[in-house]
Motif scaffolding. Structure first.
Motif, PDB file in Angstrom:
ATOM      1  N   THR A   9      45.397  39.139  49.432  1.00  0.00           N
ATOM      2  CA  THR A   9      46.672  38.781  49.509  1.00  0.00           C
ATOM      3  C   THR A   9      48.151  40.293  49.537  1.00  0.00           C
ATOM      4  O   THR A   9      49.125  40.337  50.865  1.00  0.00           O
ATOM      5  CB  THR A   9      47.156  38.536  47.867  1.00  0.00           C
ATOM      6  N   GLY A  10      46.994  41.087  49.895  1.00  0.00           N
ATOM      7  CA  GLY A  10      47.832  42.828  50.645  1.00  0.00           C
ATOM      8  C   GLY A  10      48.406  43.598  49.960  1.00  0.00           C
ATOM      9  O   GLY A  10      48.776  44.333  49.709  1.00  0.00           O
ATOM     10  N   TYR A  11      48.063  43.175  48.603  1.00  0.00           N
ATOM     11  CA  TYR A  11      48.054  44.250  47.502  1.00  0.00           C
ATOM     12  C   TYR A  11      47.221  45.452  47.006  1.00  0.00           C
ATOM     13  O   TYR A  11      46.788  45.426  47.856  1.00  0.00           O
ATOM     14  CB  TYR A  11      47.015  43.276  45.572  1.00  0.00           C
ATOM     15  N   TYR A  14      48.813  49.746  42.769  1.00  0.00           N
ATOM     16  CA  TYR A  14      49.413  50.134  41.602  1.00  0.00           C
ATOM     17  C   TYR A  14      51.561  49.632  42.153  1.00  0.00           C
ATOM     18  O   TYR A  14      52.092  50.152  41.887  1.00  0.00           O
ATOM     19  CB  TYR A  14      50.241  51.718  40.972  1.00  0.00           C
ATOM     20  N   ASP A  15      50.690  48.268  43.009  1.00  0.00           N
ATOM     21  CA  ASP A  15      52.501  47.611  43.168  1.00  0.00           C
ATOM     22  C   ASP A  15      53.008  47.195  41.746  1.00  0.00           C
ATOM     23  O   ASP A  15      54.378  46.997  42.558  1.00  0.00           O
ATOM     24  CB  ASP A  15      51.890  45.569  44.334  1.00  0.00           C
ATOM     25  N   TYR A  16      52.284  46.900  40.999  1.00  0.00           N
ATOM     26  CA  TYR A  16      53.171  46.788  39.884  1.00  0.00           C
ATOM     27  C   TYR A  16      53.914  47.252  39.600  1.00  0.00           C
ATOM     28  O   TYR A  16      55.651  47.802  38.709  1.00  0.00           O
ATOM     29  CB  TYR A  16      52.719  45.959  38.800  1.00  0.00           C
ATOM     30  N   LEU A  17      54.068  48.551  40.039  1.00  0.00           N
ATOM     31  CA  LEU A  17      54.981  49.742  38.994  1.00  0.00           C
ATOM     32  C   LEU A  17      56.367  50.328  40.235  1.00  0.00           C
ATOM     33  O   LEU A  17      56.163  49.808  41.717  1.00  0.00           O
ATOM     34  CB  LEU A  17      53.924  51.623  38.824  1.00  0.00           C
ATOM     35  N   HIS A 136      46.401  43.936  37.689  1.00  0.00           N
ATOM     36  CA  HIS A 136      46.992  42.691  38.520  1.00  0.00           C
ATOM     37  C   HIS A 136      46.934  42.519  40.036  1.00  0.00           C
ATOM     38  O   HIS A 136      47.815  42.092  40.208  1.00  0.00           O
ATOM     39  CB  HIS A 136      48.665  44.256  38.607  1.00  0.00           C
ATOM     40  N   GLN A 137      45.847  42.308  39.685  1.00  0.00           N
ATOM     41  CA  GLN A 137      45.613  41.467  41.120  1.00  0.00           C
ATOM     42  C   GLN A 137      44.373  40.277  41.311  1.00  0.00           C
ATOM     43  O   GLN A 137      43.770  40.699  39.843  1.00  0.00           O
ATOM     44  CB  GLN A 137      45.560  42.443  42.790  1.00  0.00           C
ATOM     45  N   ARG A 157      35.169  37.580  46.541  1.00  0.00           N
ATOM     46  CA  ARG A 157      36.476  38.146  45.883  1.00  0.00           C
ATOM     47  C   ARG A 157      34.366  39.469  45.924  1.00  0.00           C
ATOM     48  O   ARG A 157      33.891  39.449  46.203  1.00  0.00           O
ATOM     49  CB  ARG A 157      36.224  38.103  44.177  1.00  0.00           C
ATOM     50  N   VAL A 158      35.380  40.192  45.377  1.00  0.00           N
ATOM     51  CA  VAL A 158      34.533  41.836  45.388  1.00  0.00           C
ATOM     52  C   VAL A 158      34.290  42.073  43.884  1.00  0.00           C
ATOM     53  O   VAL A 158      35.677  42.612  43.051  1.00  0.00           O
ATOM     54  CB  VAL A 158      34.828  43.253  46.312  1.00  0.00           C
ATOM     55  N   ALA A 159      33.323  42.321  43.624  1.00  0.00           N
ATOM     56  CA  ALA A 159      33.123  43.057  41.917  1.00  0.00           C
ATOM     57  C   ALA A 159      33.172  44.399  42.234  1.00  0.00           C
ATOM     58  O   ALA A 159      32.113  44.331  42.569  1.00  0.00           O
ATOM     59  CB  ALA A 159      31.637  42.335  41.353  1.00  0.00           C
TER      60      ALA A 159
END
Length: 402
Positions: A9-11, A14-17, A136-137, A157-159
């Protein structure tokens, strides 16, 4: 170059900070386009289509990477590391084609509280902060089981599998292995170049082999389901670990000393003993490691010389890839941490031409894609490629993980 994965999604890390408030901002290296794309493959249209199909359809696993992004200005490296907030390269991973990646994080440069590195509290901090960011993603997931790898494949996804190149942080506390397992560590080395409580590293003048405490640690890792890595261990310690372990072990990132005579490469004896007990060697590509007489300027071709040597030595069922790449100036990192990473002792007295980057395997985005392209160009079958880009690793994990 792959398009970003549909689920990404472009995350960014630490986008949440809030930068500048919650943490210090740095300008980071480009994850895409930091160096020119590799031009050495020259695939036909049919070959390119086949390589793209294999990258898309197969379970592709790198046995060893550092998927964080480093500062653009490597003069800021120490300040960046002391902050203890390594950014995962989500954008780069979204274009890599990887299904799963063993990420060794800060590893030998884990110097949050001490320039000597490897402090237990620093390693736990690094692991915890990275996991908080992953949580957070929804594109890169924490990989702890075979089901996680399968789920990543099925859902695009990536593990991300946490690993450590040495058990040095446990000191003489075997129960710390349980704590690290609880934090998500699923692969661990014995020693990183310098000797520790478990055994000898590859830079030491003498190798006393696996210690009695090392035997206890190996037994505990077997019980827990931590895959064992001997890439940086001394020659005798390597063989001792292989024989002491009840499960196959990995050489996650190395090459053949029979091709390039440095301590960083593994002896034929070690590679053979590893394979005899079901283990796998992942071919290394970090700058100035897997050189070869035929290709002394480090590039994808040098790396694949080691691949061919090891396949000839132990068979294709025991060879995979652990390119050991990152996002940023890897050579600059080596210069900054030459003593911690034992660069001089690992290379010994072998002369080599320094490169700015390893052409064709510069970062985690291009490494496995170009390796698959090389394998296609050199007429390896789909079944053979399937083994070396993930199948061999899965076979060992089926036996090692719980």
């Amino acid at each position: 170059m792959l398009e970003p994965a549909e689920r990404y999604t472009g995350y960014t890390a630490y986008d949440y900070l809030e930068p500048g408030v919650d943490y210090r901002e740095f300008a980071y290296a480009k994850q895409i386009g930091r160096v020119p794309e590799y031009q050495g493959l020259a695939l036909s249209d049919d070959q390119a289509e086949r390589a793209a199909r294999l990258l898309r359809e197969e379970t592709v696993i790198s046995l060893h990477e550092h998927v964080q992004v480093f500062p653009e200005d490597m003069g800021q490296l120490r300040d960046h590391i002391r902050q203890g907030r390594e950014p995962t390269g989500y954008e780069g991973l979204s274009r890599s084609g990887l299904t799963a990646v063993f990420d060794n994080g800060m590893d030998g440069t884990c110097c949050i509280s001490s320039d000597a590195g490897w402090k237990y509290q620093d390693v736990l901090f690094d692991l915890g902060v990275r996991m908080a960011d992953l949580a957070h993603q929804d594109y890169v997931i924490k990989g702890e089981t075979l089901k996680d790898i399968q789920y990543a494949k099925e859902t695009g996804r990536v593990a991300h599998i946490f690993a450590l190149e040495a058990a040095t942080p446990i000191e003489n506390e075997v129960d710390r292995l349980d704590v690290l397992y609880g934090f998500g560590v699923r692969q661990m080395g014995i020693a990183y170049s310098e000797a520790n409580y478990l055994g000898s590293g590859l830079k030491e003048r003498g190798d006393g082999g696996l210690t009695y405490f090392g035997e206890r640690a190996v037994a505990r890792m077997n019980k827990l389901g931590i895959a064992i890595d001997i890439s940086h261990s001394g020659d005798r310690t390597c063989v001792d670990v292989i024989k002491a372990s009840t499960k196959p072990v990995f050489i996650t990132h190395a090459g053949a000393r029979g091709l390039w005579p440095t301590n960083r490469m593994k002896t034929d004896e070690t590679i053979v003993e590893c394979a005899k007990r079901g283990g796998v060697i992942g071919i290394e590509a970090a700058p100035h490691t897997t050189l070869s007489p035929e290709h002394p300027r480090h590039s994808l071709e040098s790396v694949m010389d080691h691949f061919r040597y090891c396949v000839d030595l132990v068979g294709i069922e025991h060879v995979s890839f652990g390119p050991d790449t990152l996002y940023g100036d890897h050579v600059g990192l080596h210069h900054a941490f030459a003593s911690q990473l034992s660069i001089g002792q690992a290379h010994g007295h072998v002369d080599y031409e320094e490169v700015e980057y390893v052409d064709g395997v510069e970062n985690p985005t291009e490494a496995m894609a170009n390796i698959i392209g090389w394998l296609v160009k050199h007429d390896y079958s789909d079944d053979e490629i399937r083994l070396v880009v993930g199948g061999n690793t899965l076979r060992v994990l089926e036996e090692v993980w719980v």
